[in-house]
Design a protein around this motif. Structure first.
Motif, PDB file in Angstrom:
ATOM      1  N   GLU A 130       3.229 -10.471  14.877  1.00 38.65           N
ATOM      2  CA  GLU A 130       3.513 -11.561  15.726  1.00 38.65           C
ATOM      3  C   GLU A 130       4.932 -11.432  15.649  1.00 38.65           C
ATOM      4  OE1 GLU A 130       4.534 -14.970  10.991  1.00 38.65           O
ATOM      5  OE2 GLU A 130       2.383 -14.237  12.278  1.00 38.65           O
ATOM      6  N   THR A 131       5.836 -11.994  17.293  1.00 35.51           N
ATOM      7  CA  THR A 131       7.032 -11.558  17.018  1.00 35.51           C
ATOM      8  C   THR A 131       7.936 -12.159  16.026  1.00 35.51           C
ATOM      9  OG1 THR A 131       6.499 -12.376  19.741  1.00 35.51           O
ATOM     10  CG2 THR A 131       8.818 -11.872  18.886  1.00 35.51           C
ATOM     11  N   GLN A 132       8.748 -11.300  15.017  1.00 38.00           N
ATOM     12  CA  GLN A 132       9.593 -11.929  14.391  1.00 38.00           C
ATOM     13  C   GLN A 132      11.089 -11.330  14.645  1.00 38.00           C
ATOM     14  OE1 GLN A 132       7.761 -10.785  11.022  1.00 38.00           O
ATOM     15  NE2 GLN A 132       6.411  -9.591  12.266  1.00 38.00           N
ATOM     16  N   THR A 133      11.962 -11.985  14.726  1.00 37.47           N
ATOM     17  CA  THR A 133      13.246 -11.699  14.300  1.00 37.47           C
ATOM     18  C   THR A 133      14.081 -11.393  12.398  1.00 37.47           C
ATOM     19  OG1 THR A 133      13.945 -13.238  15.587  1.00 37.47           O
ATOM     20  CG2 THR A 133      15.571 -12.225  14.300  1.00 37.47           C
ATOM     21  N   VAL A 134      14.150 -10.002  12.467  1.00 36.66           N
ATOM     22  CA  VAL A 134      14.389  -9.641  11.133  1.00 36.66           C
ATOM     23  C   VAL A 134      15.691  -8.947  11.223  1.00 36.66           C
ATOM     24  CG1 VAL A 134      12.077  -9.500  10.025  1.00 36.66           C
ATOM     25  CG2 VAL A 134      13.734  -7.711  11.974  1.00 36.66           C
ATOM     26  N   VAL A 135      16.318  -9.897   9.508  1.00 37.06           N
ATOM     27  CA  VAL A 135      17.140  -8.421   9.428  1.00 37.06           C
ATOM     28  C   VAL A 135      17.456  -7.982   8.044  1.00 37.06           C
ATOM     29  CG1 VAL A 135      18.996 -11.030   9.715  1.00 37.06           C
ATOM     30  CG2 VAL A 135      18.595 -10.783   7.872  1.00 37.06           C
ATOM     31  N   SER A 136      18.482  -6.889   7.756  1.00 40.27           N
ATOM     32  CA  SER A 136      17.751  -6.004   6.362  1.00 40.27           C
ATOM     33  C   SER A 136      18.117  -6.816   5.249  1.00 40.27           C
ATOM     34  CB  SER A 136      18.926  -5.134   6.590  1.00 40.27           C
ATOM     35  OG  SER A 136      19.716  -4.322   7.407  1.00 40.27           O
ATOM     36  N   GLY A 137      16.453  -6.449   4.457  1.00 40.64           N
ATOM     37  CA  GLY A 137      16.575  -6.922   3.575  1.00 40.64           C
ATOM     38  C   GLY A 137      15.043  -8.223   3.569  1.00 40.64           C
ATOM     39  N   SER A 138      15.185  -8.783   5.125  1.00 42.75           N
ATOM     40  CA  SER A 138      13.681  -9.461   5.210  1.00 42.75           C
ATOM     41  C   SER A 138      12.767  -8.592   4.870  1.00 42.75           C
ATOM     42  CB  SER A 138      14.312 -10.100   6.476  1.00 42.75           C
ATOM     43  OG  SER A 138      13.936  -9.299   7.004  1.00 42.75           O
ATOM     44  N   THR A 139      11.175  -9.480   5.412  1.00 41.99           N
ATOM     45  CA  THR A 139      10.452  -9.505   5.090  1.00 41.99           C
ATOM     46  C   THR A 139       9.383  -9.324   6.654  1.00 41.99           C
ATOM     47  OG1 THR A 139       9.661  -9.982   2.833  1.00 41.99           O
ATOM     48  CG2 THR A 139       8.132  -9.093   4.187  1.00 41.99           C
ATOM     49  N   ILE A 140       8.737  -8.088   6.999  1.00 38.95           N
ATOM     50  CA  ILE A 140       7.648  -8.605   8.074  1.00 38.95           C
ATOM     51  C   ILE A 140       6.535  -7.915   8.359  1.00 38.95           C
ATOM     52  CG2 ILE A 140       7.399  -5.916   8.666  1.00 38.95           C
ATOM     53  CD1 ILE A 140       8.343  -6.302  11.680  1.00 38.95           C
ATOM     54  N   LYS A 141       5.385  -9.164   8.485  1.00 41.17           N
ATOM     55  CA  LYS A 141       4.581  -9.069   8.912  1.00 41.17           C
ATOM     56  C   LYS A 141       3.902  -7.613   9.389  1.00 41.17           C
ATOM     57  CE  LYS A 141       0.412 -12.784   8.728  1.00 41.17           C
ATOM     58  NZ  LYS A 141       0.380 -14.392   9.003  1.00 41.17           N
ATOM     59  N   LEU A 142       2.840  -7.198   8.840  1.00 41.41           N
ATOM     60  CA  LEU A 142       2.084  -6.185   9.689  1.00 41.41           C
ATOM     61  C   LEU A 142       0.734  -6.058  10.234  1.00 41.41           C
ATOM     62  CD1 LEU A 142       4.168  -2.918   9.226  1.00 41.41           C
ATOM     63  CD2 LEU A 142       4.637  -4.138  10.820  1.00 41.41           C
ATOM     64  N   ARG A 143       0.281  -5.491  10.582  1.00 43.87           N
ATOM     65  CA  ARG A 143      -1.502  -5.643  10.520  1.00 43.87           C
ATOM     66  C   ARG A 143      -2.673  -4.101  10.799  1.00 43.87           C
ATOM     67  NH1 ARG A 143      -5.155  -6.975  14.438  1.00 43.87           N
ATOM     68  NH2 ARG A 143      -4.398  -7.197  16.203  1.00 43.87           N
ATOM     69  N   LEU A 144      -2.957  -3.805  10.267  1.00 41.88           N
ATOM     70  CA  LEU A 144      -3.871  -2.979  10.003  1.00 41.88           C
ATOM     71  C   LEU A 144      -4.935  -2.960  11.291  1.00 41.88           C
ATOM     72  CD1 LEU A 144      -5.280  -1.368   6.602  1.00 41.88           C
ATOM     73  CD2 LEU A 144      -2.852  -0.638   8.160  1.00 41.88           C
ATOM     74  N   THR A 145      -4.761  -1.468  11.996  1.00 40.22           N
ATOM     75  CA  THR A 145      -5.804  -1.426  13.436  1.00 40.22           C
ATOM     76  C   THR A 145      -7.227  -0.863  13.806  1.00 40.22           C
ATOM     77  OG1 THR A 145      -4.227   0.258  14.516  1.00 40.22           O
ATOM     78  CG2 THR A 145      -4.016  -2.108  15.603  1.00 40.22           C
ATOM     79  N   GLU A 146      -6.900  -0.120  12.260  1.00 39.27           N
ATOM     80  CA  GLU A 146      -7.931   0.689  11.743  1.00 39.27           C
ATOM     81  C   GLU A 146      -8.131   0.500  10.293  1.00 39.27           C
ATOM     82  OE1 GLU A 146      -6.866   4.957  12.892  1.00 39.27           O
ATOM     83  OE2 GLU A 146      -6.474   4.085  14.484  1.00 39.27           O
ATOM     84  N   ASP A 147      -9.595   0.955  10.383  1.00 38.62           N
ATOM     85  CA  ASP A 147     -10.024   1.068   8.579  1.00 38.62           C
ATOM     86  C   ASP A 147      -9.294   1.916   8.139  1.00 38.62           C
ATOM     87  OD1 ASP A 147     -11.607  -1.078   9.369  1.00 38.62           O
ATOM     88  OD2 ASP A 147     -13.254   0.515   9.063  1.00 38.62           O
ATOM     89  N   VAL A 148      -8.904   2.429   6.773  1.00 37.14           N
ATOM     90  CA  VAL A 148      -7.927   3.595   5.804  1.00 37.14           C
ATOM     91  C   VAL A 148      -8.828   2.935   4.438  1.00 37.14           C
ATOM     92  CG1 VAL A 148      -5.477   2.971   6.945  1.00 37.14           C
ATOM     93  CG2 VAL A 148      -6.216   1.433   5.076  1.00 37.14           C
ATOM     94  N   PHE A 149      -8.808   4.211   3.902  1.00 40.68           N
ATOM     95  CA  PHE A 149      -8.918   4.371   2.640  1.00 40.68           C
ATOM     96  C   PHE A 149      -7.668   4.398   1.334  1.00 40.68           C
ATOM     97  CE2 PHE A 149     -13.098   5.016   4.563  1.00 40.68           C
ATOM     98  CZ  PHE A 149     -14.151   4.559   3.877  1.00 40.68           C
ATOM     99  N   ILE A 150      -7.690   3.629   0.590  1.00 41.36           N
ATOM    100  CA  ILE A 150      -6.613   3.831  -0.232  1.00 41.36           C
ATOM    101  C   ILE A 150      -7.697   3.843  -2.001  1.00 41.36           C
ATOM    102  CG2 ILE A 150      -4.641   2.583  -1.770  1.00 41.36           C
ATOM    103  CD1 ILE A 150      -4.327   1.389   0.585  1.00 41.36           C
ATOM    104  N   ASN A 151      -7.032   5.109  -2.252  1.00 43.43           N
ATOM    105  CA  ASN A 151      -7.472   5.350  -3.756  1.00 43.43           C
ATOM    106  C   ASN A 151      -9.239   5.250  -4.169  1.00 43.43           C
ATOM    107  OD1 ASN A 151      -5.075   5.838  -5.230  1.00 43.43           O
ATOM    108  ND2 ASN A 151      -4.943   3.322  -5.790  1.00 43.43           N
TER     109      ASN A 151
END
Length: 148
Positions: A4-25
């Motif tokens: 989503e559209t987000q305004t961030v500064v150093s130290g803040s958290t940003i929300k992302l979304r995977l657009t492909e499947d991934v394998f972790i462990n």
């Protein structure tokens, strides 16, 4: 991608979304799963570090960095340097503000202390560089553990 559209500064958290499947462990984490990263502004780049991914009841420790489509680390944010220069100029102007006259009275001392506190607070706020990232902005994830 950026969720989503987000305004961030150093130290803040940003929300992302995977657009492909991934394998972790060996576990499939499907596309559309949300990720969260820690932001830091470095020149004209918004660097994002992802240290964990949650899926169902599992938390996977990772060391991922966000890369822009130009293959450089961080999201390109043009103009961040000029914003930084403006903020430095404002900071220098604040530092040059001085209490006129040296009056040893308690009132003058209290006013001087108040002015110094206000300068400190305003200076801290001025130093925060805000960066807006649009929803749907495409990114690449790089595993920092497996870098060559």
């Amino acid at each position: 991608m950026v969720q989503e559209t987000q305004t961030v500064v150093s130290g803040s958290t940003i929300k992302l979304r995977l657009t492909e499947d991934v394998f972790i462990n060996g576990v499939l984490v499907p596309k559309n799963n949300f990720l969260f990263g820690n932001c830091s502004v470095d020149g004209e780049r918004l660097k994002i570090a992802i240290t964990g991914i949650r899926y169902n009841n599992n938390l996977f420790p990772v060391a991922l960095s966000v890369y822009d489509l130009d293959a450089l680390e961080g999201i390109r944010v043009p103009g961040a340097i000029s914003r930084d220069a403006t903020k430095e100029g404002a900071d220098r102007a604040l530092q040059s503000v001085q209490l006129m006259g040296l009056d040893p009275s308690i009132g003058a001392q209290a006013a001087g202390a108040g002015l110094e506190a206000a300068k400190g607070l305003f200076s801290k706020k001025v130093k925060l560089i805000r960066v807006t990232v649009k929803a749907g902005y495409p990114i690449l994830l790089m595993d920092q553990k497996n870098r060559i």
